[in-house]
Design a protein around this motif. Structure first.
Motif, short mmCIF file in Angstrom:
data_model
loop_
_atom_site.label_atom_id
_atom_site.label_comp_id
_atom_site.label_asym_id
_atom_site.label_seq_id
_atom_site.Cartn_x
_atom_site.Cartn_y
_atom_site.Cartn_z
N PRO A 80 0.84 -1.20 0.00
CA PRO A 80 0.00 0.00 0.00
C PRO A 80 0.88 1.25 0.00
N PHE A 81 0.47 2.28 -0.73
CA PHE A 81 1.19 3.55 -0.76
C PHE A 81 0.20 4.66 -1.06
N GLN A 139 6.21 8.31 2.64
CA GLN A 139 6.28 9.47 1.76
C GLN A 139 6.92 9.14 0.42
N THR A 140 7.81 8.18 0.41
CA THR A 140 8.52 7.78 -0.81
C THR A 140 8.34 6.28 -1.03
N LEU A 141 8.02 5.89 -2.24
CA LEU A 141 7.87 4.49 -2.62
C LEU A 141 9.18 4.00 -3.23
N VAL A 142 9.67 2.89 -2.73
CA VAL A 142 10.90 2.28 -3.22
C VAL A 142 10.56 1.00 -3.96
N ALA A 143 11.01 0.87 -5.19
CA ALA A 143 10.89 -0.37 -5.96
C ALA A 143 12.28 -0.99 -6.09
N THR A 163 13.01 5.21 -6.91
CA THR A 163 12.08 5.80 -5.95
C THR A 163 11.09 6.73 -6.65
N SER A 164 9.93 6.93 -5.97
CA SER A 164 8.91 7.83 -6.49
C SER A 164 8.12 8.38 -5.31
N ASN A 445 -0.05 15.41 6.45
CA ASN A 445 -0.53 16.02 5.20
C ASN A 445 -1.03 14.97 4.21
N GLY A 446 -1.70 13.95 4.75
CA GLY A 446 -2.31 12.93 3.92
C GLY A 446 -1.43 11.75 3.58
N ALA A 447 -0.14 11.78 3.92
CA ALA A 447 0.79 10.70 3.59
C ALA A 447 1.12 9.90 4.85
N LEU A 448 1.08 8.58 4.73
CA LEU A 448 1.40 7.71 5.86
C LEU A 448 2.87 7.87 6.24
N ILE A 449 3.13 8.17 7.54
CA ILE A 449 4.51 8.32 7.99
C ILE A 449 4.90 7.31 9.07
N ALA A 450 3.92 6.64 9.70
CA ALA A 450 4.27 5.71 10.76
C ALA A 450 3.12 4.74 11.00
N THR A 451 3.49 3.52 11.37
CA THR A 451 2.53 2.51 11.80
C THR A 451 3.01 1.95 13.13
N ARG A 452 2.11 1.81 14.08
CA ARG A 452 2.46 1.27 15.39
C ARG A 452 1.49 0.15 15.76
N GLN A 453 2.04 -0.98 16.24
CA GLN A 453 1.21 -2.03 16.80
C GLN A 453 0.78 -1.62 18.21
#
Length: 594
Positions: A80-81, A139-143, A163-164, A445-453
Motif C-alpha cells: 500500500p502507498f 512518503q517515498t515508494l521504493v521499488a 524511488t517515487s 498532510n495525507g501521507a502515511l509516515i508511521a505505523t504502530r502495533q
C-alpha cells in the motif's frame, strides 16, 4: 475450470502426491521454531490438503495476457502507498528469466480494479532484471530491482532501487547500499517488513552464488545501512545454499522466526531459524514439520499479532492449493484455510520454459481490513486474493472486539518540549476509553509516515507516541487511523506550525583589544534551535567551517583564530546551518592598527 480439465488435474495431483507422507511428528529439534498441529494438513488430499475454503475469500485478476501480450508473468509483490495498492512483477514474452524480462507494475484504488501494466524497466543487454519487491517510509515508494548479470558464475546478482513520491515518476536506478558504504552484492528477498521499533528486516541471497543471509537496516527508506545478520548456512551444494527465499514473522514472545524454502535438503518441508535480538544474530536453521512445495512463500503478522504462513503446503512439487496457516502464538499453527484450490485453477493457455500449473510465489500484505496475497497463476496470470482480517485473526485481542475502535485524540508537544516551535516534536494518540485498537496509522498532510502495533485491552485506555524530526518551517496536519478486526476509525486532525526550524541567530564578538593582527572571533548562540554546522566568512569569503553538536535549545559556540592580519579592517559573519536552513549573524568589524 472445465470438468474434464479438473479431472485431469486431480488425477495428476493424485499421482504426484502418492509418495507424499502425512505431516511428520515434530521432534525436539523441530519444536522451538514452529510446528503444524497434528492433523492440520493432509498431504494425501491432492485438491485441498484437508483444509476448508475461506468463506469470504475473493480473487481479482490484475493482468491476464492475450495473444499479443507478454505471456510469462511471475513474482507478484504488493504494497500500500498513499491510499492505493501497488503490485509489481516480472514479465517476458515466453520464458522464465529470459533476456527480454522486464519489471512492471499496476495500481488499484480498491484492490479489485487495476490499471494496465506500467513498465518499470527495459530489457538489458548484459543480463536481465527481476522483481525485487517494494518498501516505503510513507512518503517515498521504493521499488527494488534484482539484476542478474549474464555470465556470472556461479549464478547470482545484486539489487538496485528506484524511488517515487507519486507512484508515477521514478528516479534513476541506484545500488542498494550496506552499512559499510559499499553496495550489497546480493539478490534482495521481496518482502521486507518493519519491526515494532522501525528496523527493516529481510534477506539477501549473497554472492558468490546464492546464499541466504538475514539483513537489517535502521534506514526508514530501506535503501542504505543494510547490515548482515550473523547466520550460518547449513551444508549446501556449490553455488547455492540449502536455505532459499525466506520470509519472517514475530512470535508472541517477541522473537523473530525466519522460514525458508528447503532447496538442497531433499525435503518438501520448511526450514526455520530464530532471532531474539531484532535480527542481529540467528540460530541455525532446522527442519520443521510444516509441508511445503519447495517454493517462495510469505509470512507475517496480522494487526492483532496472529502469525501466518501463506504458501502451498502440499509436501510435493504441486503449487496448489494456495493456503494460509495461522497461529496465535507463532509456535503452533493449528488453523488453516484455502484461498484457491485445484477446483478453481484456470488452464495454462500459453507454453513457456519452466511454466507450470499452480499459484506460484505468493507475497502478502495487510491493507484496508484484509490480508491480500499476490501471486502468478500458472506463471501467466497476475492475480490477487484477499480475506477479511476478522475471519482469520486468532489472538484474544481484536478478534473479541464487537465494534470498530473508539475515536482517539491527537496532540503534540511542539513549543512545550523545548520552548521553540522547531521541527522536532512528538505526536501522541490517546484513546481515553472505549473499544481498543490493535494498530495505529499516522498520516502527515495525507501521507502515511508511521505505523504502530497496539496492545488490545478491551475498553481500557491506549496511547502511542510517534517522534517527528527534521521538519522545516511550515504547517503540518496530522491525522490517524485506529484499526481492529471490526473496522477503522479516524481521529480528528491536529495541526503543528513550525516557525523556528532553522538555527537561532548567533552573535559574534572578538578579543582584539590591543588592535594587532592576531585575535579570536567567537560565535555564540545563547539559546534557540541548534545548528549542526557553522561557516565563518571574512570579507565575504569562507575562511573556516566545521560541525556542531545539536542539543536544542542549549547554547552553542564556535571560534575562529586569526593571525597575521595587516593593518586595516576585516568584516566577519558566521552562518549557523541545520537541515532546515541557514541563519547568519550580524556583521562584526575588527580593526588592526599594527
Amino acid at each position: 475450470m472445465h470438468r474434464t480439465a479438473l479431472r485431469s488435474v486431480i488425477a495428476t495431483l493424485t499421482v504426484l502426491s502418492a509418495t507424499a507422507l502425512p505431516i511428520a511428528p515434530a521432534t525436539a529439534a523441530d519444536a522451538p521454531p514452529l510446528r503444524a498441529a497434528d492433523g492440520l494438513v493432509n498431504t494425501a488430499d491432492p485438491v485441498a490438503v484437508g483444509l476448508p475454503r475461506a468463506a469470504n475469500a475473493q480473487t481479482a485478476t490484475i493482468f491476464a495476457p492475450g495473444d499479443t501480450d507478454l505471456k510469462y508473468n511471475h513474482g507478484v509483490v504488493l504494497i500500500p502507498f498513499k491510499h492505493r495498492l501497488y503490485a509489481q512483477w516480472q514479465s517476458s514474452a515466453r520464458d522464465e528469466d529470459a533476456p527480454d524480462t522486464i519489471v512492471t507494475y499496476a495500481v488499484s484504488d480498491d484492490g479489485v480494479a487495476w490499471s494496465a501494466p506500467i513498465p518499470l524497466t527495459a530489457p538489458r543487454t548484459d543480463g536481465y532484471t527481476s522483481s525485487g519487491g517494494w518498501w516505503t517510509d510513507g512518503q517515498t515508494l521504493v521499488a527494488y530491482l534484482n539484476v542478474w548479470p549474464a555470465g556470472l558464475t556461479p549464478r547470482g546478482g545484486y539489487a538496485e532501487y528506484v524511488t517515487s513520491t507519486d507512484g508515477v515518476h521514478w528516479s534513476a536506478p541506484q545500488r542498494v547500499m550496506g552499512a559499510d558504504g559499499q553496495p550489497v552484492n546480493g539478490i534482495i528477498e521481496q518482502d521486507p517488513k518493519a519491526l515494532p521499533g522501525g528496523r527493516v528486516l529481510t534477506a539477501f541471497h549473497v554472492q558468490p552464488g546464492l546464499f541466504v543471509k538475514p539483513y537489517y537496516t535502521d534506514d526508514p527508506l530501506g535503501v542504505s545501512g543494510w547490515t548482515q545478520g550473523q547466520f550460518t548456512n547449513q551444508p549446501n551444494n556449490s553455488g547455492m545454499g540449502r536455505e532459499l527465499e525466506p520470509s519472517w514473522y514475530r512470535r508472541a514472545d517477541g522473537s523473530i522466526v525466519m522460514v525458508f524454502r528447503d532447496q538442497g535438503g531433499g525435503t518438501f518441508r520448511k526450514l526455520a531459524a530464530v532471532s531474539t535480538d531484532n535480527g542481529v544474530t540467528w540460530s541455525s536453521s532446522v527442519l520443521t514439520n510444516v509441508p511445503d512445495s519447495r517454493t517462495k512463500q510469505s509470512a507475517g503478522n496480522l494487526p492483532d499479532g496472529t502469525a501466518y504462513l501463506v504458501g502451498n503446503p502440499t509436501g510435493t512439487r504441486n503449487r496448489y492449493p494456495l493456503s494460509v496457516l495461522l497461529s496465535a502464538d507463532g509456535e503452533t499453527f493449528g488453523t488453516g484455510y484455502n484461498l484457491r484450490t485445484a477446483e478453481d485453477l484456470q488452464p495454462l493457455r500459453y507454453t513457456g520454459q519452466f511454466k507450470s500449473a499452480g499459484y506460484s510465489y505468493p507475497k502478502s500484505v495487510v491493507w484496508n481490513g484484509h490480508l491480500y496475497v499476490g501471486y502468478g497463476t500458472n506463471k501467466e496470470d497476475v492475480q490477487v486474493s484477499r480475506v477479511p482480517l476478522a475471519d482469520i485473526s486468532l489472538r484474544s485481542g481484536p478478534d473479541t472486539a464487537t465494534a470498530a475502535p473508539a475515536r482517539g485524540v491527537l496532540s503534540h508537544d511542539n513549543g512545550w518540549d523545548t520552548g521553540l516551535l522547531d521541527g522536532d516534536y512528538t505526536v501522541t494518540m490517546n484513546l481515553w476509553w472505549g473499544a481498543n485498537a490493535s494498530a495505529l496509522r499516522l498520516y502527515e498532510n495525507g501521507a502515511l509516515i508511521a505505523t504502530r502495533q497496539l496492545t488490545y485491552g478491551g475498553v481500557g485506555p491506549q496511547s502511542a507516541a510517534v517522534p517527528v524530526t527534521g521538519r522545516g518551517n511550515g504547517t503540518y496536519v496530522y491525522t490517524a487511523e485506529l484499526l481492529n478486526t471490526r473496522g477503522v476509525t479516524a481521529t480528528a486532525p491536529v495541526t503543528v506550525t513550525v516557525t523556528q526550524a532553522a538555527p537561532g541567530t548567533p552573535v559574534l564578538s572578538h578579543d582584539n583589544v590591543d588592535r594587532d593582527g592576531t585575535y579570536r572571533v567567537t560565535a555564540n548562540l545563547w539559546w534557540g534551535t541548534n545548528a549542526t554546522a557553522y561557516r565563518f566568512l571574512e570579507n565575504g569569503a569562507v575562511v573556516a567551517e566545521g560541525p556542531l553538536t545539536a542539543a536544542t535549545p542549549g547554547a552553542q559556540a564556535a571560534v575562529l583564530d586569526v593571525t597575521g592580519r595587516a593593518p586595516g579592517t576585516s568584516t566577519y559573519v558566521v552562518e549557523f546551518v541545520n537541515a532546515a536552513g541557514t541563519t547568519a549573524s550580524a556583521p562584526l568589524t575588527v580593526t588592526a592598527d599594527h
